[in-house]
Design an enzyme around this catalytic site. Structure first.
Site, PDB file in Angstrom:
ATOM      1  N   CYS A 190       0.694   3.801  -1.908  1.00  0.00           N
ATOM      2  CA  CYS A 190       1.041   4.546  -0.414  1.00  0.00           C
ATOM      3  C   CYS A 190       2.080   5.870  -0.329  1.00  0.00           C
ATOM      4  O   CYS A 190       1.316   6.654   0.372  1.00  0.00           O
ATOM      5  CB  CYS A 190       0.643   4.267   0.452  1.00  0.00           C
ATOM      6  SG  CYS A 190      -0.661   2.337   0.549  1.00  0.00           S
ATOM      7  N   HIS A 229      -6.697   7.324   6.286  1.00  0.00           N
ATOM      8  CA  HIS A 229      -5.778   7.656   4.707  1.00  0.00           C
ATOM      9  C   HIS A 229      -5.503   7.614   3.062  1.00  0.00           C
ATOM     10  O   HIS A 229      -6.543   6.859   3.023  1.00  0.00           O
ATOM     11  CB  HIS A 229      -5.211   5.706   5.346  1.00  0.00           C
ATOM     12  CG  HIS A 229      -3.133   5.606   4.409  1.00  0.00           C
ATOM     13  ND1 HIS A 229      -2.832   6.747   3.301  1.00  0.00           N
ATOM     14  CD2 HIS A 229      -3.616   4.642   4.110  1.00  0.00           C
ATOM     15  CE1 HIS A 229      -1.941   5.841   2.768  1.00  0.00           C
ATOM     16  NE2 HIS A 229      -2.422   4.300   3.408  1.00  0.00           N
ATOM     17  N   CYS A 233       4.838   3.085   4.354  1.00  0.00           N
ATOM     18  CA  CYS A 233       5.111   1.590   3.308  1.00  0.00           C
ATOM     19  C   CYS A 233       4.180   1.807   2.149  1.00  0.00           C
ATOM     20  O   CYS A 233       3.996   2.793   1.733  1.00  0.00           O
ATOM     21  CB  CYS A 233       4.811   0.403   3.921  1.00  0.00           C
ATOM     22  SG  CYS A 233       3.152   0.442   4.293  1.00  0.00           S
TER      23      CYS A 233
END
Length: 419
Positions: A92, A374, A404
């Protein structure tokens, strides 16, 4: 050390990440990535032969998303062949990492004009990844990819189960998580209504010039905390599912490290990041190049940082990353006007706010991934652009962006608005 400036920031709207349902799902990932590269070229009258490198984030580098999307998308966008490209994966955190590396190249004096960004087509990843698993070529054993030795040393579970585990460990209630999810939707709806994203969002068009997508598909502005309270937890089914054939369950993987932790399922679709398709890119330049080519900088890169944390709980590194990057910059939390922290799950940002004792109005003021989605490799670049737009809108000076990443990591960056 030389200065690195952000000249421009663009992104696509985010579409629902389901094949056949999202507007972008029928497009090749390179087409979506090329959209933002074309926008940077056209908006800035860019001589693409001057682009030293394109540093790109794509986490699931498989199938159509493989083969160095940074380079291929640049060629697809009509860039000069001199513009090189590389694609990286920090899960991510890929989009922030791409930007941090681009800034580092400029600040070291090695390069003068670099594009950073990312693209992830979750609709494609879901379908292609499913085919890989059906063929027996993949593993469901967390981020360790079935490495039994690694799992024994550092058990890595399902991210949703990790989110629930952190909530239990920190004493964060389902009510607090639902309130956070509803607030993300409220803030995103306000931002869209007031046109706060308009400066950065560029439409995605087909080869015939028709518009494929020019608005956000994922938000649900009608969401309320009361409505979210009625949803069933999404990750209860995973907690007691074997992580791989004949292996421990995802709950057991966490309990290997935290034996006394009672994990209660709490997160659901309304408190987890949305599965979407999208791309984003930033144009960075040295002071000398910007001045020579009459480019007006919008922001300066102040500091960057990376931190690793417990890979078993996986999602807790942003607080340490924020503290590290502030220390590098010689700033305190009182100096930060805008915080963008990826809403991978509500607990991530809720814990971040509580641990640092922050003013909630300054954290994700325009909503986040719970409301907007996302697109894994692109999200970091999206958040940097969003922070920059908000600094310009509000008149703030410093923005801190972090998120994160799987494996228990977090990159971070601080930018300063240039007046």
């Amino acid at each position: 050390m030389a200065e690195a400036y952000i000249i421009d920031a663009v992104r696509t709207p985010r579409s629902i990440g389901k094949m056949g349902k999202g507007a972008l799902s029928a497009l090749h990932p390179q087409h979506v990535a090329a959209t933002v590269l074309k926008a940077l070229k056209d908006r800035n009258n860019l001589n693409t032969a001057d682009v030293d490198d394109i540093i790109w984030g794509t986490s699931a580098q498989m199938g159509q998303q493989g083969g160095d999307m940074g380079r291929m998308a640049a060629l697809d966008a009509g860039y000069d062949q001199k513009a090189s490209g590389v694609t990286l994966d920090r899960f991510c955190g890929s989009g922030i990492t791409a930007t941090n590396l681009a800034a580092g190249q400029i600040m070291s004096g090695m390069e003068d004009l670099v594009i950073a960004g990312g693209c992830e087509m979750m609709s494609y990843v879901t379908v292609f990844g499913g085919k890989v698993r059906e063929a027996g070529l993949g593993s469901s054993g967390g981020m360790s990819n079935g490495n039994a030795r690694l799992q024994a040393a550092h058990p890595q579970s399902h991210q949703g189960v990790c989110a629930d585990a952190i909530a239990a460990k920190e004493g964060i209630s389902r009510t607090a998580l639902d309130a956070f999810g509803a607030e993300s939707q409220r803030r995103a709806a306000r931002a869209i209504q007031e046109g706060r994203f308009d400066k950065s969002v560029v439409p995605v068009v087909a080869d015939d010039g028709s518009v494929v997508l020019d608005h956000e598909e994922y938000p649900r502005p009608e969401t309320t905390a009361e409505g979210l309270a009625e949803l069933k937890p999404a990750f209860a089914m995973f907690a007691d599912m074997p992580s791989q054939a004949d292996g421990p369950t995802f709950r057991q993987l966490i309990n290997q490290k935290y034996p006394d932790l009672a994990i209660e399922p709490m997160h659901h679709a309304g408190t987890s990041s949305g599965v979407v398709d999208g791309a984003a890119a930033l144009l960075l330049a040295s002071k000398e190049y910007a001045e020579k080519h009459n480019m007006k900088p919008r922001a300066r890169i102040v500091a960057t940082a990376n931190v690793g944390d417990c890979p078993t709980l996986m999602l807790n590194a942003p607080v340490a990353a924020a503290n590290k990057v502030m220390a590098k910059a010689g700033l305190s939390k009182e100096d930060i006007d805008v915080w963008e922290v990826n809403e991978a799950f509500a607990v991530v940002v809720e814990k971040f706010i509580r641990d640092l004792d922050l003013d909630r109005s300054k954290v994700n003021p325009n909503g986040g991934a719970i409301a907007l989605g996302h697109p894994i490799g692109a999200t970091g670049a999206v958040l940097i652009g969003t922070a920059l737009d908000e600094l310009e809108r509000s008149g703030g000076r410093y923005g801190l962006i972090t998120m994160c990443a799987a494996g228990g990591m977090a990159p971070a960056i601080i930018i300063e608005r240039v007046e």
